[in-house]
Design a protein around this motif. Structure first.
Motif, mmCIF file in Angstrom:
data_model
loop_
_atom_site.group_PDB
_atom_site.id
_atom_site.type_symbol
_atom_site.label_atom_id
_atom_site.label_comp_id
_atom_site.label_asym_id
_atom_site.label_seq_id
_atom_site.Cartn_x
_atom_site.Cartn_y
_atom_site.Cartn_z
ATOM 1 N N ARG A 43 0.841 -0.999 0.054
ATOM 2 C CA ARG A 43 -0.127 -0.138 0.072
ATOM 3 C C ARG A 43 0.801 1.232 -0.066
ATOM 4 N N VAL A 44 0.536 2.047 -0.832
ATOM 5 C CA VAL A 44 1.433 3.507 -0.880
ATOM 6 C C VAL A 44 0.347 4.731 -0.975
ATOM 7 N N SER A 45 0.817 5.875 -0.829
ATOM 8 C CA SER A 45 0.000 7.121 -0.616
ATOM 9 C C SER A 45 -0.162 7.444 -2.051
ATOM 10 N N LYS A 46 -1.320 8.311 -2.300
ATOM 11 C CA LYS A 46 -1.555 8.727 -3.675
ATOM 12 C C LYS A 46 -0.307 9.394 -4.477
ATOM 13 N N GLU A 47 0.288 10.044 -3.495
ATOM 14 C CA GLU A 47 1.656 11.004 -3.926
ATOM 15 C C GLU A 47 2.678 9.883 -4.280
ATOM 16 N N GLN A 48 2.914 8.756 -3.628
ATOM 17 C CA GLN A 48 3.905 8.042 -3.780
ATOM 18 C C GLN A 48 3.530 7.330 -5.176
ATOM 19 N N LYS A 49 2.365 6.852 -5.413
ATOM 20 C CA LYS A 49 2.025 6.215 -6.648
ATOM 21 C C LYS A 49 1.969 7.266 -7.957
ATOM 22 N N ALA A 50 1.634 8.397 -7.630
ATOM 23 C CA ALA A 50 1.730 9.354 -8.696
ATOM 24 C C ALA A 50 3.228 9.421 -9.065
ATOM 25 N N LEU A 51 4.273 9.519 -7.796
ATOM 26 C CA LEU A 51 5.711 9.690 -8.183
ATOM 27 C C LEU A 51 6.188 8.526 -9.064
ATOM 28 N N PHE A 52 5.579 7.176 -8.507
ATOM 29 C CA PHE A 52 6.408 6.043 -9.248
ATOM 30 C C PHE A 52 5.800 6.105 -10.506
ATOM 31 N N LYS A 53 4.575 6.266 -10.918
ATOM 32 C CA LYS A 53 3.951 6.168 -12.117
ATOM 33 C C LYS A 53 4.531 7.001 -13.388
ATOM 34 N N ASP A 54 4.780 8.623 -12.528
ATOM 35 C CA ASP A 54 5.576 9.605 -13.641
ATOM 36 C C ASP A 54 6.877 9.210 -13.946
ATOM 37 N N ILE A 55 7.600 8.673 -13.162
ATOM 38 C CA ILE A 55 9.002 8.349 -13.311
ATOM 39 C C ILE A 55 8.822 7.016 -14.146
ATOM 40 N N ALA A 56 8.231 5.922 -14.008
ATOM 41 C CA ALA A 56 8.121 4.690 -14.966
ATOM 42 C C ALA A 56 7.702 5.393 -16.201
ATOM 43 N N LYS A 57 6.553 6.205 -16.626
ATOM 44 C CA LYS A 57 6.300 6.579 -17.648
ATOM 45 C C LYS A 57 7.349 7.576 -18.409
ATOM 46 N N LYS A 58 8.175 8.227 -17.907
ATOM 47 C CA LYS A 58 9.304 9.122 -18.257
ATOM 48 C C LYS A 58 10.449 8.108 -18.934
ATOM 49 N N LYS A 59 10.703 6.963 -18.049
ATOM 50 C CA LYS A 59 11.573 5.806 -18.366
ATOM 51 C C LYS A 59 11.007 4.817 -19.499
ATOM 52 N N LYS A 60 9.753 5.142 -19.750
ATOM 53 C CA LYS A 60 9.050 4.229 -20.791
ATOM 54 C C LYS A 60 9.089 2.819 -20.422
ATOM 55 N N ILE A 61 8.879 2.639 -19.217
ATOM 56 C CA ILE A 61 8.649 1.277 -18.671
ATOM 57 C C ILE A 61 7.454 1.183 -17.781
ATOM 58 N N SER A 62 6.842 0.006 -17.519
ATOM 59 C CA SER A 62 5.676 -0.214 -16.597
ATOM 60 C C SER A 62 6.074 0.140 -15.310
ATOM 61 N N MET A 63 5.053 0.663 -14.477
ATOM 62 C CA MET A 63 5.181 0.929 -13.079
ATOM 63 C C MET A 63 5.647 -0.259 -12.127
ATOM 64 N N SER A 64 5.234 -1.409 -12.672
ATOM 65 C CA SER A 64 5.774 -2.694 -11.857
ATOM 66 C C SER A 64 7.299 -2.814 -12.197
ATOM 67 N N GLU A 65 7.586 -2.618 -13.575
ATOM 68 C CA GLU A 65 9.110 -2.956 -13.882
ATOM 69 C C GLU A 65 10.085 -1.799 -13.138
ATOM 70 N N PHE A 66 9.443 -0.514 -13.074
ATOM 71 C CA PHE A 66 10.314 0.511 -12.346
ATOM 72 C C PHE A 66 10.393 0.201 -10.777
ATOM 73 N N MET A 67 9.114 -0.485 -10.144
ATOM 74 C CA MET A 67 9.128 -0.756 -8.970
ATOM 75 C C MET A 67 10.192 -2.081 -8.321
ATOM 76 N N ILE A 68 10.025 -3.154 -9.251
ATOM 77 C CA ILE A 68 11.149 -3.969 -9.245
ATOM 78 C C ILE A 68 12.294 -3.565 -9.468
ATOM 79 N N VAL A 69 12.804 -2.886 -10.295
ATOM 80 C CA VAL A 69 14.013 -2.714 -10.613
ATOM 81 C C VAL A 69 14.522 -1.753 -9.137
ATOM 82 N N ALA A 70 13.676 -0.741 -9.120
ATOM 83 C CA ALA A 70 14.277 0.294 -7.971
ATOM 84 C C ALA A 70 14.492 -0.591 -6.602
ATOM 85 N N THR A 71 13.471 -1.586 -6.344
ATOM 86 C CA THR A 71 13.575 -2.037 -5.055
ATOM 87 C C THR A 71 14.531 -3.330 -5.167
ATOM 88 N N GLU A 72 14.834 -4.046 -6.322
ATOM 89 C CA GLU A 72 16.064 -4.932 -6.080
ATOM 90 C C GLU A 72 17.382 -4.125 -6.073
#
Length: 95
Positions: A11-40
């Motif tokens: 669970r994340v805040s709306k602000e966190q989700k928006a941040l993750f989604k924005d960065i993933a979009k800029k990197k042209k990857i899915s939000m899931s892929e962004f979260m997996i790579v960043a977390t790993e």
């Protein structure tokens, strides 16, 4: 690539989700892929720190043991010298 057959739900805040989604979009990857790579990446850095610290603790422990051994040798050597000089002076001045 490993088969992705498990999931983690967070669970994340709306602000966190928006941040993750924005960065993933800029990197042209899915939000899931962004979260997996960043977390790993973060997890691997933490693992290195932990294992590095563990290794450092082991090295410090080994060094402390060696220092104790050196201290004992020096104390024995000092005691042997005192004993030698005591015996030497006793021989010199008792005859």
């Amino acid at each position: 690539m490993a088969i992705k057959d498990d999931y983690i739900k967070i669970r994340v805040s709306k602000e966190q989700k928006a941040l993750f989604k924005d960065i993933a979009k800029k990197k042209k990857i899915s939000m899931s892929e962004f979260m997996i790579v960043a977390t790993e990446e973060r997890a691997l850095r933490e693992k290195e720190k932990f294992e590095g610290t563990k290794s450092l603790e082991l090295r410090v422990s080994e060094l402390e043991q060696k220092l104790q051994e050196i201290k004992l040798k020096m104390e024995r050597s000092k005691a042997d010298k005192k004993k030698f000089f005591k015996n030497f002076f006793l021989l010199m001045f008792t005859n």
